[in-house]
Design a protein around this motif. Structure first.
Motif, PDB file in Angstrom:
ATOM      1  N   PRO A   1       0.829  -1.221   0.000  1.00 17.29           N
ATOM      2  CA  PRO A   1       0.000   0.000   0.000  1.00 17.29           C
ATOM      3  C   PRO A   1       0.855   1.260   0.000  1.00 17.29           C
ATOM      4  N   VAL A   2       0.369   2.295  -0.655  1.00 24.26           N
ATOM      5  CA  VAL A   2       1.060   3.583  -0.657  1.00 24.26           C
ATOM      6  C   VAL A   2       1.218   4.070   0.780  1.00 24.26           C
ATOM      7  N   GLY A   3       2.405   4.564   1.107  1.00 20.14           N
ATOM      8  CA  GLY A   3       2.675   5.091   2.434  1.00 20.14           C
ATOM      9  C   GLY A   3       3.155   4.063   3.432  1.00 20.14           C
ATOM     10  N   GLN A   4       3.125   2.766   3.097  1.00 22.99           N
ATOM     11  CA  GLN A   4       3.598   1.747   4.035  1.00 22.99           C
ATOM     12  C   GLN A   4       5.119   1.668   3.987  1.00 22.99           C
ATOM     13  N   VAL A   5       5.726   1.453   5.129  1.00 24.24           N
ATOM     14  CA  VAL A   5       7.188   1.385   5.229  1.00 24.24           C
ATOM     15  C   VAL A   5       7.694   0.132   4.537  1.00 24.24           C
ATOM     16  N   VAL A   6       8.664   0.305   3.643  1.00 27.39           N
ATOM     17  CA  VAL A   6       9.253  -0.841   2.938  1.00 27.39           C
ATOM     18  C   VAL A   6      10.714  -1.028   3.286  1.00 27.39           C
ATOM     19  N   ALA A   7      11.346  -0.031   3.899  1.00 24.58           N
ATOM     20  CA  ALA A   7      12.774  -0.155   4.220  1.00 24.58           C
ATOM     21  C   ALA A   7      13.129   0.813   5.333  1.00 24.58           C
ATOM     22  N   VAL A   8      14.264   0.539   5.975  1.00 27.83           N
ATOM     23  CA  VAL A   8      14.831   1.438   6.983  1.00 27.83           C
ATOM     24  C   VAL A   8      16.284   1.674   6.630  1.00 27.83           C
ATOM     25  N   ILE A   9      16.683   2.948   6.579  1.00 31.08           N
ATOM     26  CA  ILE A   9      18.076   3.315   6.328  1.00 31.08           C
ATOM     27  C   ILE A   9      18.641   3.862   7.624  1.00 31.08           C
ATOM     28  N   ALA A  10      19.636   3.162   8.182  1.00 25.33           N
ATOM     29  CA  ALA A  10      20.227   3.524   9.463  1.00 25.33           C
ATOM     30  C   ALA A  10      21.515   4.303   9.245  1.00 25.33           C
ATOM     31  N   SER A  11      21.886   5.116  10.235  1.00 29.00           N
ATOM     32  CA  SER A  11      23.105   5.909  10.125  1.00 29.00           C
ATOM     33  C   SER A  11      24.353   5.062  10.310  1.00 29.00           C
ATOM     34  N   ASN A  12      24.244   3.964  11.070  1.00 21.64           N
ATOM     35  CA  ASN A  12      25.385   3.073  11.299  1.00 21.64           C
ATOM     36  C   ASN A  12      25.153   1.724  10.629  1.00 21.64           C
ATOM     37  N   LYS A  13      26.234   1.061  10.256  1.00 22.11           N
ATOM     38  CA  LYS A  13      26.124  -0.246   9.598  1.00 22.11           C
ATOM     39  C   LYS A  13      25.487  -1.241  10.555  1.00 22.11           C
ATOM     40  N   PRO A  14      24.409  -1.899  10.162  1.00 21.63           N
ATOM     41  CA  PRO A  14      23.700  -2.806  11.076  1.00 21.63           C
ATOM     42  C   PRO A  14      24.457  -4.107  11.306  1.00 21.63           C
ATOM     43  N   ASP A  15      24.406  -4.590  12.550  1.00 22.67           N
ATOM     44  CA  ASP A  15      25.013  -5.902  12.859  1.00 22.67           C
ATOM     45  C   ASP A  15      24.136  -7.043  12.360  1.00 22.67           C
ATOM     46  N   ALA A  16      22.821  -6.848  12.414  1.00 21.51           N
ATOM     47  CA  ALA A  16      21.877  -7.896  11.991  1.00 21.51           C
ATOM     48  C   ALA A  16      20.766  -7.260  11.170  1.00 21.51           C
ATOM     49  N   PRO A  17      20.984  -7.055   9.861  1.00 18.54           N
ATOM     50  CA  PRO A  17      19.929  -6.462   9.021  1.00 18.54           C
ATOM     51  C   PRO A  17      18.666  -7.325   9.036  1.00 18.54           C
ATOM     52  N   VAL A  18      17.521  -6.669   8.900  1.00 18.87           N
ATOM     53  CA  VAL A  18      16.219  -7.345   8.946  1.00 18.87           C
ATOM     54  C   VAL A  18      15.667  -7.456   7.537  1.00 18.87           C
ATOM     55  N   ALA A  19      15.214  -8.653   7.159  1.00 16.69           N
ATOM     56  CA  ALA A  19      14.579  -8.870   5.857  1.00 16.69           C
ATOM     57  C   ALA A  19      13.256  -9.580   6.086  1.00 16.69           C
ATOM     58  N   ARG A  20      12.162  -8.941   5.654  1.00 19.98           N
ATOM     59  CA  ARG A  20      10.830  -9.522   5.806  1.00 19.98           C
ATOM     60  C   ARG A  20      10.051  -9.353   4.514  1.00 19.98           C
ATOM     61  N   GLY A  21       8.967 -10.097   4.419  1.00 18.63           N
ATOM     62  CA  GLY A  21       8.017  -9.921   3.337  1.00 18.63           C
ATOM     63  C   GLY A  21       6.727  -9.339   3.874  1.00 18.63           C
ATOM     64  N   MET A  22       5.790  -9.055   2.971  1.00 22.51           N
ATOM     65  CA  MET A  22       4.515  -8.490   3.385  1.00 22.51           C
ATOM     66  C   MET A  22       3.732  -9.433   4.281  1.00 22.51           C
ATOM     67  N   ALA A  23       3.906 -10.755   4.089  1.00 18.54           N
ATOM     68  CA  ALA A  23       3.165 -11.715   4.903  1.00 18.54           C
ATOM     69  C   ALA A  23       3.538 -11.576   6.369  1.00 18.54           C
ATOM     70  N   ALA A  24       4.848 -11.321   6.641  1.00 17.36           N
ATOM     71  CA  ALA A  24       5.296 -11.178   8.028  1.00 17.36           C
ATOM     72  C   ALA A  24       4.803  -9.891   8.646  1.00 17.36           C
ATOM     73  N   ALA A  25       4.539  -8.881   7.801  1.00 22.07           N
ATOM     74  CA  ALA A  25       4.103  -7.586   8.307  1.00 22.07           C
ATOM     75  C   ALA A  25       2.593  -7.471   8.411  1.00 22.07           C
TER      76      ALA A  25
END
Length: 436
Positions: free
Chosen positions: A177-201
């Motif tokens: 859907p328009v306006g739904q969050v699809v990604a997060v950009i962090a200022s520091n390199k992540p130790d454990a990046p998160v990957a999900r699909g729409m089903a999990a959300a």
């Protein structure tokens, strides 16, 4: 009350549009129509203010303005329903409920949240075609982050922020859907990046079905519909982007569904039928196999990606597909019409005989040549066979590219096919040679 002659079929929800890639909300400064007023498509409906500009928003349908839920001066999230355009000023259907505010997801890393953009006023969702940046990689605000497809176009979306891609919350093929969050950009390199699909959300509770009939858990494919949907103009097959992508990766031909009389548009639920048709299709005759020309070439380095960025930064040529079509068309050594395909979405371009990439323009004509860009897929090889036009397929191979040309002698003589693939391979390895 008489029906407005400009009205559509059924109510149309009015949502807060996204007027900029980084916008997540807009302030409704003024309604230009009152509840119950007749509305014609194209009428100025309300005025919205963002941190960049103030703009009048037009009605996307005709009818009567009803169910106004946002007040003047209110800050409204992008994509939220704020009114309805109905067939009658007395529409007594339930008002559109505001989107529930979900609790913050503590499992997500902190950073700038990137949302699904609104690429058209009437768009309420977009299909994520693929990610253009690896999870955890560093990005700049102008770096292309992902590709999204709507019913109107396919577009590459920039990151809009600097940092590291710390989370992706949709997978290729997901309708977001328009306006739904699809990604997060962090200022520091992540130790454990998160990957999900729409089903999990997806929320735990779902809306009740519109009908009280329980769906068949395993519907049987119809043997043959009584009447197939009419073929669209130009012979285009109507199918969902996800089915197009999966069919392409599996080497399946959607035209088999058309030939079998299966009704369009096709969706993922039709995949089993398509696979069964492919399994029962007669094997090609030896003479047909012998008439197919298949040539392969390799590029030790992918020169096109950097060239496309340079062309955008220095010369303002931001359409990478037009550049790709220009290099392919020039390899034919004549004026040509070239289609660039990616996961089922296709754009067609007229390529002049002169070596001027800025003169490449979008077209409606049937293509002389297809370029199938599969660099973002997991495929390492392809052998589909001759189609209705010569097909140049581009695959990623390490830091370089693998190029495959498939055609028939009637489409290209063997020496022409060799010259085409050789010229195209040279241009993809060193696109600057095209300008010499």
């Amino acid at each position: 009350m008489p029906r407005n002659e400009t009205s559509g079929f059924g109510p149309h929800d009015v949502t807060m549009p996204q007027l900029g890639m980084a916008q997540d909300a807009g302030r409704l400064t003024q309604w230009l129509k009152a509840p119950g007023d007749p509305v014609t498509k194209g009428d100025a409906l309300f005025e919205v203010e963002t941190d960049k500009a103030t703009m009048e928003v037009e009605a996307q349908a005709g009818g009567y303005l009803t169910h106004v839920t946002a007040a003047e001066g209110e800050d409204v999230p992008v994509g939220q329903v704020i009114a309805r355009i109905s067939d009658s000023a007395d529409d007594d259907a339930p008002a559109p409920a505001p989107a529930p505010q979900s609790a913050p997801d503590e499992a997500l890393p902190e950073g700038t949240q990137i949302t699904m953009p609104q690429l058209g006023m009437a768009q309420d969702s977009g299909v994520l075609v693929g990610w253009l940046v690896e999870l955890g990689a560093q990005v700049g605000p102008d770096d292309l982050l992902f590709e999204v497809e709507t019913d109107k176009a396919t577009m590459e979306v920039p990151a809009g922020a600097s940092g590291y891609l710390a989370a992706t919350l949709a997978q290729a093929g997901d309708a977001v859907p328009v306006g739904q969050v699809v990604a997060v950009i962090a200022s520091n390199k992540p130790d454990a990046p998160v990957a999900r699909g729409m089903a999990a959300a997806a929320p735990a509770t779902k809306a009740a079905p519109k009908a009280d009939v329980a769906p068949d858990p395993k519907p049987a494919a119809p043997a043959k519909p009584a009447q197939a949907a009419p073929a669209p103009a130009g012979g285009r097959i109507l199918a969902s982007p996800k089915l197009r992508r999966v069919a392409l990766e599996k080497g399946l031909d959607l035209a088999q569904l058309v030939q079998a009389g299966h009704p369009q548009p096709f969706h993922m639920r039709d995949l089993d039928v398509l696979e069964s048709l492919a399994a029962t299709a007669p094997a090609p005759q030896a003479s047909a196999a012998m008439s197919t020309i298949r040539l392969e070439a390799g590029c030790p380095e992918d020169g096109f990606t950097a060239f496309a960025q340079w062309a955008a930064d220095v010369h303002g040529l931001h359409d990478a597909d037009a550049l790709l079509a220009g290099l392919a068309g020039a390899s034919l050594d004549r004026a040509a019409t070239v289609a660039v395909e990616r996961f089922g979405a296709s754009r067609v371009y007229d390529v002049p005989a002169a070596r001027s990439l800025s003169a490449v323009t979008e077209a409606e004509n049937p293509p002389d040549l297809r370029v199938r860009d599969l660099r973002m897929s997991a495929l390492s090889g392809i052998s589909i066979g001759a189609e209705d036009r010569p097909v140049l397929t581009i695959l990623a191979r390490g830091a370089g590219l693998a190029l495959v040309l498939e055609c028939t002698p009637a489409q290209l003589a063997p020496d022409q096919a060799i010259a085409l693939l050789s010229e195209f391979a040279g241009r993809m390895h060193d696109p600057l040679r095209h300008l010499l």
